[in-house]
Design a protein around this motif. Structure first.
Motif, PDB file in Angstrom:
ATOM      1  N   GLN A 142       5.023   1.382   8.199  1.00 48.17           N
ATOM      2  CA  GLN A 142       4.155   1.328   7.013  1.00 48.17           C
ATOM      3  C   GLN A 142       4.949   1.169   5.720  1.00 48.17           C
ATOM      4  O   GLN A 142       4.642   0.309   4.880  1.00 48.17           O
ATOM      5  N   GLU A 195       4.605  -1.957   3.233  1.00 48.50           N
ATOM      6  CA  GLU A 195       4.132  -1.755   1.862  1.00 48.50           C
ATOM      7  C   GLU A 195       5.136  -2.270   0.839  1.00 48.50           C
ATOM      8  O   GLU A 195       4.749  -2.860  -0.184  1.00 48.50           O
ATOM      9  N   VAL A 234      -0.798  -3.415  13.180  1.00 46.41           N
ATOM     10  CA  VAL A 234       0.524  -2.819  13.349  1.00 46.41           C
ATOM     11  C   VAL A 234       0.549  -1.960  14.606  1.00 46.41           C
ATOM     12  O   VAL A 234      -0.302  -1.086  14.787  1.00 46.41           O
ATOM     13  N   ILE A 289      -2.308  -3.167  -0.979  1.00 44.88           N
ATOM     14  CA  ILE A 289      -2.776  -2.543   0.250  1.00 44.88           C
ATOM     15  C   ILE A 289      -3.984  -1.665  -0.109  1.00 44.88           C
ATOM     16  O   ILE A 289      -3.837  -0.643  -0.776  1.00 44.88           O
ATOM     17  N   VAL A 301      -5.175   1.983   4.577  1.00 44.24           N
ATOM     18  CA  VAL A 301      -4.263   2.199   5.703  1.00 44.24           C
ATOM     19  C   VAL A 301      -5.023   3.057   6.700  1.00 44.24           C
ATOM     20  O   VAL A 301      -5.394   4.195   6.397  1.00 44.24           O
ATOM     21  N   LEU A 320       2.588   3.333  12.410  1.00 43.77           N
ATOM     22  CA  LEU A 320       2.530   3.432  10.953  1.00 43.77           C
ATOM     23  C   LEU A 320       3.715   4.218  10.411  1.00 43.77           C
ATOM     24  O   LEU A 320       4.273   3.873   9.368  1.00 43.77           O
ATOM     25  N   TRP A 348      -5.713   4.525  10.776  1.00 46.10           N
ATOM     26  CA  TRP A 348      -5.410   4.716  12.187  1.00 46.10           C
ATOM     27  C   TRP A 348      -6.496   4.029  13.001  1.00 46.10           C
ATOM     28  O   TRP A 348      -7.690   4.084  12.662  1.00 46.10           O
ATOM     29  N   ILE A 393      -4.166  -2.300   6.287  1.00 42.35           N
ATOM     30  CA  ILE A 393      -3.250  -2.057   7.402  1.00 42.35           C
ATOM     31  C   ILE A 393      -3.974  -1.204   8.437  1.00 42.35           C
ATOM     32  O   ILE A 393      -4.529  -0.152   8.106  1.00 42.35           O
TER      33      ILE A 393
END
Length: 353
Positions: free
Chosen positions: A43, A47, A88, A57, A60, A39, A62, A32
């Motif tokens: 998120q 998930e 996202v 996953i 994750v 997020l 940024w 992600i």
């Protein structure tokens, strides 16, 4: 050989429930990538849907805060175990993940958390320098495999993103119809240009109500129609139409204004500035009746109509218009576009109010 690819989409408060049927054919592991606020908003829901689908996953991340080459390089080691990428957020987060997916040859899926651009529907990525100024376009015909549009998440997002998204969306109609004027477009271009009316008319019809619904965090038919115009209609036009028709003077003006520190300092959004560029386009093109119709619409919802609204001045125009013409946006236009033409258009627009 010509190849056209288009994403599917799911829309509604329960859109993520389709993740199991849509994503599992592409693998069992996903990374992600998104914006910080995106997020926070999506998120946990992604998930949960991934877990129900049996998808692990593995990361994750940024996206780095800017759709920049440096951030894409930073993310590459973090997706090595992923079969697919979940992008996202808004335009810059999604474009970062999109270009990363193209470079690493991974399928990607988009989860827009705001309705501000068509980035979540397209193969094209727009890259910027770390200071926020335009760097280049990353051309690709490969769009996401699917768009998961959770309308409740979008309704809960700040309304200013929907507000700016409406401005960016309407540009697709006005830019494609003007830039293709005098040409005999190929089949895909003609399809997209014909479809482009769906980028303007729903917004002019339902935009004011959609903003009110977003402010109330309420999913309604009007809000859903505007979200579809911003994300899907505009994205399909972009996928159908060659870049020389799908961009134009409004985006050239936006790119010009990115060089001003005030654009970043005051947080002016992409679509917000593009909406102003549409008014310049219609003024230069002498479509005064349509210009005045959009001028009234912009005023009714607070989109910019004059330089002061985007913290710019007439003294900025030489540098802004030079930058505007340095890109590709008006290399195909029904007449040569000069700096003076743009400056005159801006000043005529100032006088029209």
């Amino acid at each position: 050989m010509q190849r056209m690819l288009f994403p599917g989409y799911s829309i509604g408060p329960d859109a993520y429930e389709d993740l199991a049927s849509v994503c599992t054919p592409y693998g069992k592991k996903a990374a992600i990538i998104g914006g910080k606020n995106a997020l926070k908003a999506a998120q946990a829901k992604i998930e949960a849907a991934a877990a129900a689908a049996g998808i692990e996953i593995v990361a994750v991340c940024w996206y780095g805060g800017e759709a920049a080459v440096e951030n894409i390089e930073m993310l590459q080691p973090q997706v090595t175990e992923a079969d697919m990428i979940f992008a996202v957020g808004g335009g810059k987060a999604i474009d970062t993940a999109k270009v990363l997916a193209h470079q690493t040859e991974r399928p990607f899926f988009t989860f827009p958390t705001i309705a501000s651009t068509c980035a979540s529907c397209t193969g094209l990525g727009i890259l910027y320098h770390l200071d926020g100024s335009l760097r280049e376009y990353s051309f690709s015909k490969i769009p996401p495999k699917h768009i998961f549009i959770d309308t409740q998440i979008i309704a809960d997002a700040p309304v200013r993103y929907l507000w700016a998204g409406m401005g960016d969306t309407m540009a697709k109609h006005y830019e494609s119809t003007v830039s293709s004027r005098g040409h005999i477009p190929a089949h895909s271009d003609s399809m997209g240009i014909t479809l482009s009316s769906m980028c303007a008319q729903p917004i002019l019809r339902w935009g004011t109500q959609a903003m009110a619904d977003c402010e109330a965090h309420t999913v309604t038919d009007e809000l859903t129609e505007v979200i579809l115009a911003i994300i899907v209609s505009t994205g399909l036009v972009s996928n159908f139409v060659q870049i020389d028709y799908t961009t134009g003077m409004a985006h050239a003006m936006y790119n010009g204004f990115t060089i001003l520190p005030s654009t970043e300092h005051y947080g002016h959004l992409h679509g917000e500035v593009v909406s102003y560029g549409i008014l310049v386009l219609l003024t230069v093109d002498q479509q005064f009746e349509e210009r005045d119709r959009l001028l009234a619409f912009n005023k009714s919802i607070g989109l910019p109509t004059k330089l002061a609204d985007i913290h710019a001045t007439p003294e900025d125009l030489p540098a802004v218009t030079e930058k505007a013409l340095n890109g590709i946006d008006v290399r195909v236009w029904p007449y040569p576009v000069t700096q003076q033409m743009l400056i005159d258009g801006v000043m005529a627009l100032e006088q029209a109010q």
